[in-house]
Design a protein around this motif. Structure first.
Motif, PDB file in Angstrom:
ATOM      1  N   LYS A 107       0.779  -1.022   0.129  1.00  0.00           N
ATOM      2  CA  LYS A 107      -0.066  -0.074  -0.055  1.00  0.00           C
ATOM      3  C   LYS A 107       0.848   1.177  -0.041  1.00  0.00           C
ATOM      4  CE  LYS A 107      -1.827   1.218   3.744  1.00  0.00           C
ATOM      5  NZ  LYS A 107      -2.674   1.034   5.240  1.00  0.00           N
ATOM      6  N   ARG A 163       1.352   4.196  -2.983  1.00  0.00           N
ATOM      7  CA  ARG A 163       1.005   5.568  -2.666  1.00  0.00           C
ATOM      8  C   ARG A 163       2.424   6.560  -2.690  1.00  0.00           C
ATOM      9  NH1 ARG A 163      -2.283   4.988   3.076  1.00  0.00           N
ATOM     10  NH2 ARG A 163      -4.146   4.468   2.352  1.00  0.00           N
ATOM     11  N   LEU A 174      -9.840   8.842  -3.649  1.00  0.00           N
ATOM     12  CA  LEU A 174      -8.677   8.599  -2.541  1.00  0.00           C
ATOM     13  C   LEU A 174      -7.444   8.622  -3.413  1.00  0.00           C
ATOM     14  CD1 LEU A 174      -9.811   6.248  -0.003  1.00  0.00           C
ATOM     15  CD2 LEU A 174      -9.652   8.814   0.284  1.00  0.00           C
ATOM     16  N   ASP A 175      -7.320   8.253  -4.599  1.00  0.00           N
ATOM     17  CA  ASP A 175      -6.031   8.355  -5.510  1.00  0.00           C
ATOM     18  C   ASP A 175      -5.670   9.861  -5.836  1.00  0.00           C
ATOM     19  OD1 ASP A 175      -8.226   8.592  -7.231  1.00  0.00           O
ATOM     20  OD2 ASP A 175      -7.257   7.572  -8.836  1.00  0.00           O
ATOM     21  N   HIS A 178      -6.160  12.619  -3.189  1.00  0.00           N
ATOM     22  CA  HIS A 178      -6.824  13.290  -2.252  1.00  0.00           C
ATOM     23  C   HIS A 178      -6.016  14.449  -1.760  1.00  0.00           C
ATOM     24  CE1 HIS A 178      -8.573  12.539   1.749  1.00  0.00           C
ATOM     25  NE2 HIS A 178      -7.210  12.744   2.426  1.00  0.00           N
ATOM     26  N   ASP A 209      -1.674  10.499  -2.653  1.00  0.00           N
ATOM     27  CA  ASP A 209      -2.391   9.236  -2.986  1.00  0.00           C
ATOM     28  C   ASP A 209      -2.840   8.690  -1.812  1.00  0.00           C
ATOM     29  OD1 ASP A 209      -3.116   6.729  -3.496  1.00  0.00           O
ATOM     30  OD2 ASP A 209      -1.478   6.301  -5.137  1.00  0.00           O
ATOM     31  N   SER A 262      -5.044   6.122  -1.631  1.00  0.00           N
ATOM     32  CA  SER A 262      -5.558   4.811  -2.242  1.00  0.00           C
ATOM     33  C   SER A 262      -5.871   3.665  -1.105  1.00  0.00           C
ATOM     34  CB  SER A 262      -5.410   4.532  -3.378  1.00  0.00           C
ATOM     35  OG  SER A 262      -4.168   4.050  -3.439  1.00  0.00           O
ATOM     36  N   GLU A 307     -11.707   0.098   1.313  1.00  0.00           N
ATOM     37  CA  GLU A 307     -12.328   1.288   0.597  1.00  0.00           C
ATOM     38  C   GLU A 307     -13.913   1.272   1.071  1.00  0.00           C
ATOM     39  OE1 GLU A 307     -11.077   3.015  -3.115  1.00  0.00           O
ATOM     40  OE2 GLU A 307     -13.138   3.323  -3.318  1.00  0.00           O
TER      41      GLU A 307
END
Lengths: 135, 182
Positions: free
Chosen positions: A106, A110, B76-77, B79, B83, B85, B91
């Motif tokens: 994750k 990001r 959310l990618d 935000h 990112d 996400s 989610e």
């Protein structure tokens, strides 16, 4: 050669990453080899460059992984955008690091997007994880 | 070496602990029961706090209406330029949690209700609601820009109990300024 690399890799991973994260790194290794037949294994030196180099990030600002995690991975960092404290990234200083493959996946998704304005490649992700493990 | 490093950490923890206790004595007598009663945190709330507090404090779902949270969760990618996400599964859990606890889904305290009722349709920020702006208009900009606060979105820099949902005036202390006496 390949065996030697693997042995070194396992020795490092035993101390610094959980079995599921080690497994995740192995998946990255297969992907990297598939993408480039000349690929010889992950490299902490290349990982250091991935981690410390500056890029035009998602927000259009020059930023590096070190903007939040600092150059000393054993110390606390601070979120460049929000100011929130970030616990050390180095497994030697923070035993929770590199224990969950889900968390690692994750945050790499990001953080590469934020810094490189694109997903990281399997090679970049593996290199940078090996680098973090040496810290 | 390691234990040497630990000393300041423990010292800070102790000082922090004493400070919190002193604060509780002054301001929170009689409130302990109430807090204990709120304690059992649902697994959904736990997920919310874990996932939505990694870059800033977890803002209370009660601050915004359902439509604002829905819009936020669908982007959310990107935000606020970063990112944030999640996996599709997480989610969905957080989407449902926010819908269920939004200001227009249940009875909420008056500050939450006023914030949500004054939310516009373009901004996703709590700090852009009309009521928020009115409440914070007297704070000199330099106290917001200073590094201890950095952004008005850092509620907990000034509202010492923001994370537990307590925004009452007696819990406000602005760094390098102190208590706010209006």
């Amino acid at each position: 050669m390949k065996n030697l690399l693997l042995a070194l890799f396992c020795a490092a991973s035993l101390s610094a990453a959980s079995p599921e994260v080690t497994q995740y790194i192995e998946t990255l290794q297969s992907k990297a080899a598939l993408a480039d037949p000349a690929f010889e294994g992950f490299d902490a030196k290349r990982g250091e460059a991935v981690f410390t180099s500056e890029h035009l990030g998602k927000k259009g600002k020059t930023i590096a992984c070190t903007s939040c995690h600092t150059v000393n991975l054993a110390s606390k960092g601070e979120n460049y955008f929000t100011g929130k404290v970030i616990e050390p990234l180095a497994p030697s200083a923070n035993s929770l690091r590199l224990t969950s493959a889900k968390e690692v996946e994750k945050w790499l998704r990001r953080n590469f997007n934020d810094v490189y304005n694109r997903e990281g490649t399997a090679k970049e992700k593996g290199d940078v994880l090996i680098y973090i493990m040496t810290k | 070496m390691k234990s040497l490093l630990l000393i300041p950490v423990i010292a800070t923890m102790l000082v922090g602990g004493v400070y919190l206790m002193a604060d509780d004595d002054h301001y929170e007598k009689g409130n302990i029961k109430q807090r204990a009663a709120q304690l059992p945190v649902s697994p959904q709330q736990q997920s919310y706090i874990k996932e939505c507090s990694s870059c800033h404090m977890a803002y209370q779902a009660e601050f915004l209406p359902k439509r604002t949270w829905a819009k936020m969760m669908n982007g959310l990618d990107d935000h606020f330029g970063v990112d944030a996400s999640l996996t599709a599964k997480d989610e969905k859990i957080l989407f449902d949690y926010l819908q269920k606890n939004a200001a227009d889904s249940k009875r909420v305290g008056k500050h939450f209700a006023k914030m949500a009722a004054s939310a516009g349709d373009t901004s996703l920020r709590i700090s852009d609601t009309r009521y928020f702006k009115k409440e914070h208009r007297k704070i000199p900009q330099k106290y917001i820009d200073q590094k201890e606060v950095k952004s008005i979105a850092n509620c907990n820099a000034c509202h010492q109990k923001a994370e537990s949902g307590d925004y009452r005036e007696r819990g406000i202390s602005i760094p390098n300024y102190g208590r706010w006496d209006d």
